[in-house]
Design a protein around this motif. Structure first.
Motif, mmCIF file in Angstrom:
data_model
loop_
_atom_site.group_PDB
_atom_site.id
_atom_site.type_symbol
_atom_site.label_atom_id
_atom_site.label_comp_id
_atom_site.label_asym_id
_atom_site.label_seq_id
_atom_site.Cartn_x
_atom_site.Cartn_y
_atom_site.Cartn_z
ATOM 1 N N MET A 61 0.817 -1.210 0.000
ATOM 2 C CA MET A 61 0.000 0.000 0.000
ATOM 3 C C MET A 61 0.858 1.270 0.000
ATOM 4 N N ALA A 62 2.004 1.225 0.694
ATOM 5 C CA ALA A 62 2.876 2.399 0.721
ATOM 6 C C ALA A 62 3.424 2.695 -0.669
ATOM 7 N N ASP A 63 3.751 1.652 -1.420
ATOM 8 C CA ASP A 63 4.237 1.843 -2.791
ATOM 9 C C ASP A 63 3.143 2.398 -3.680
ATOM 10 N N LEU A 64 1.932 1.887 -3.506
ATOM 11 C CA LEU A 64 0.801 2.401 -4.268
ATOM 12 C C LEU A 64 0.586 3.877 -3.956
ATOM 13 N N ARG A 65 0.640 4.242 -2.695
ATOM 14 C CA ARG A 65 0.451 5.644 -2.302
ATOM 15 C C ARG A 65 1.526 6.520 -2.931
ATOM 16 N N ARG A 66 2.771 6.079 -2.893
ATOM 17 C CA ARG A 66 3.853 6.881 -3.461
ATOM 18 C C ARG A 66 3.662 7.083 -4.967
ATOM 19 N N LEU A 67 3.280 6.028 -5.668
ATOM 20 C CA LEU A 67 3.031 6.141 -7.102
ATOM 21 C C LEU A 67 1.922 7.155 -7.374
ATOM 22 N N ALA A 68 0.816 7.017 -6.645
ATOM 23 C CA ALA A 68 -0.328 7.902 -6.871
ATOM 24 C C ALA A 68 0.012 9.341 -6.531
ATOM 25 N N GLU A 69 0.746 9.557 -5.452
ATOM 26 C CA GLU A 69 1.029 10.920 -5.019
ATOM 27 C C GLU A 69 2.008 11.631 -5.945
ATOM 28 N N THR A 70 2.744 10.868 -6.740
ATOM 29 C CA THR A 70 3.629 11.489 -7.732
ATOM 30 C C THR A 70 2.964 11.558 -9.106
ATOM 31 N N GLY A 71 1.657 11.255 -9.155
ATOM 32 C CA GLY A 71 0.912 11.428 -10.390
ATOM 33 C C GLY A 71 0.874 10.228 -11.303
ATOM 34 N N ARG A 72 1.412 9.083 -10.867
ATOM 35 C CA ARG A 72 1.362 7.901 -11.723
ATOM 36 C C ARG A 72 -0.061 7.341 -11.761
ATOM 37 N N ARG A 73 -0.415 6.781 -12.897
ATOM 38 C CA ARG A 73 -1.763 6.235 -13.101
ATOM 39 C C ARG A 73 -1.712 4.723 -12.918
ATOM 40 N N VAL A 74 -2.314 4.262 -11.823
ATOM 41 C CA VAL A 74 -2.124 2.888 -11.377
ATOM 42 C C VAL A 74 -3.411 2.085 -11.509
ATOM 43 N N VAL A 75 -3.270 0.885 -12.076
ATOM 44 C CA VAL A 75 -4.327 -0.120 -12.083
ATOM 45 C C VAL A 75 -3.848 -1.256 -11.194
ATOM 46 N N VAL A 76 -4.546 -1.495 -10.093
ATOM 47 C CA VAL A 76 -4.185 -2.603 -9.210
ATOM 48 C C VAL A 76 -4.799 -3.884 -9.766
ATOM 49 N N TYR A 77 -3.967 -4.933 -9.834
ATOM 50 C CA TYR A 77 -4.379 -6.216 -10.407
ATOM 51 C C TYR A 77 -4.039 -7.285 -9.383
ATOM 52 N N SER A 78 -5.045 -7.819 -8.706
ATOM 53 C CA SER A 78 -4.809 -8.631 -7.520
ATOM 54 C C SER A 78 -5.523 -9.965 -7.572
ATOM 55 N N MET A 79 -4.961 -10.952 -6.867
ATOM 56 C CA MET A 79 -5.632 -12.251 -6.711
ATOM 57 C C MET A 79 -6.841 -12.139 -5.791
ATOM 58 N N ARG A 80 -6.876 -11.117 -4.940
ATOM 59 C CA ARG A 80 -7.855 -11.073 -3.862
ATOM 60 C C ARG A 80 -9.108 -10.288 -4.239
ATOM 61 N N ALA A 81 -10.238 -10.935 -4.109
ATOM 62 C CA ALA A 81 -11.525 -10.267 -4.296
ATOM 63 C C ALA A 81 -11.985 -9.779 -2.923
ATOM 64 N N ASP A 82 -11.401 -8.696 -2.483
ATOM 65 C CA ASP A 82 -11.633 -8.171 -1.139
ATOM 66 C C ASP A 82 -12.155 -6.746 -1.266
ATOM 67 N N ASP A 83 -13.427 -6.532 -0.942
ATOM 68 C CA ASP A 83 -14.037 -5.211 -1.119
ATOM 69 C C ASP A 83 -13.314 -4.136 -0.317
ATOM 70 N N ALA A 84 -12.936 -4.456 0.917
ATOM 71 C CA ALA A 84 -12.292 -3.452 1.758
ATOM 72 C C ALA A 84 -10.954 -3.020 1.166
ATOM 73 N N ILE A 85 -10.177 -3.983 0.678
ATOM 74 C CA ILE A 85 -8.885 -3.643 0.081
ATOM 75 C C ILE A 85 -9.086 -2.871 -1.217
ATOM 76 N N ALA A 86 -10.075 -3.278 -2.017
ATOM 77 C CA ALA A 86 -10.347 -2.569 -3.269
ATOM 78 C C ALA A 86 -10.673 -1.107 -3.006
ATOM 79 N N LEU A 87 -11.538 -0.849 -2.037
ATOM 80 C CA LEU A 87 -11.910 0.530 -1.713
ATOM 81 C C LEU A 87 -10.732 1.304 -1.145
ATOM 82 N N ARG A 88 -9.894 0.624 -0.360
ATOM 83 C CA ARG A 88 -8.710 1.284 0.195
ATOM 84 C C ARG A 88 -7.749 1.696 -0.922
#
Length: 222
Positions: free
Chosen positions: A73-100
């Motif tokens: 999550m910290a890496d995702l935050r850093r990417l987003a905060e520097t303006g990178r456009r991120v698509v998360v692609y995960s094995m987990r079908a977890d609503d809470a994580i998706a919303l986070r």
């Protein structure tokens, strides 16, 4: 590429996943799509998005769990905060994580069960600064019962307030020492977060109204 600009050239992506077979499969899907998406780099570590060809890719396809059970999550935050456009692609079908992930700044969250078509559409949308809602994410959003006010990062709030007080996004970029593309990406992330709460804000005037309602700015500040 700035959000909202028409896509005139090939979209490029960097693919980050700790499973070689998944990386190869995603790279194949992207490169054989219509039109093809150029795979600038692949790797099993987020560093591939910061160096070499991956640093200039339009889209980051990010596996949320790299080499362990804890989400990056910290890496995702850093990417987003520097303006990178991120698509998360995960094995987990977890609503809470998706919303986070969306709160942190991802433009889409897909499970690996959703396949090539949805991943390609999410990548194309992200390259243009737009969110994409696949079936699993639609279910998460429909069930979201979190606070009515979205959670903006400190940087997003700073960009938003500067934009309200400036004549142009170019001036915001100069004031904050960031690129115009990064300014646009932050504003698109903010719009996605408001849309998640059922409070869409497609225009600057609408964002001003939302920000005043949420106490982010006062009329005296404008």
């Amino acid at each position: 590429m700035a959000a909202g600009e028409e896509l005139t050239g090939a979209v490029s992506a960097v693919v980050i996943d700790d499973h070689p077979a998944v990386r190869d499969g995603v790279a194949y899907w992207l490169s054989t799509s219509t039109p093809p998406i150029r795979v600038a780099a692949t790797g099993d570590d987020v560093r591939v998005a910061w160096v070499g060809d991956g640093a200039a890719a339009d889209v980051v396809i990010l596996d949320l769990h790299l080499g362990g059970p804890a989400p990056v999550m910290a890496d995702l935050r850093r990417l987003a905060e520097t303006g990178r456009r991120v698509v998360v692609y995960s094995m987990r079908a977890d609503d809470a994580i998706a919303l986070r992930c969306l709160e942190v700044g991802a433009l889409s969250y897909l499970t690996k069960a959703e396949g090539a078509e949805h991943l390609v559409q999410a990548a194309v949308a992200a390259a243009d600064g737009r969110a994409y809602t696949p079936p699993a994410l639609a279910g998460a959003l429909a069930g979201d019962r979190s606070a009515h006010r979205p959670t903006l990062s400190a940087r997003e709030t700073e960009v938003l307030v500067e934009w309200f007080q400036s004549e142009s996004k170019e001036f915001v970029a100069q004031r904050l020492g960031i690129s115009l593309s990064t300014v646009n990406s932050h504003l698109e992330h903010i719009r996605v977060k408001y849309a998640m709460r059922g409070r869409e804000a497609p225009t600057k005037a609408a964002l001003v109204a939302r920000a005043i309602q949420d106490g982010l700015v006062r009329l005296d500040d404008l």
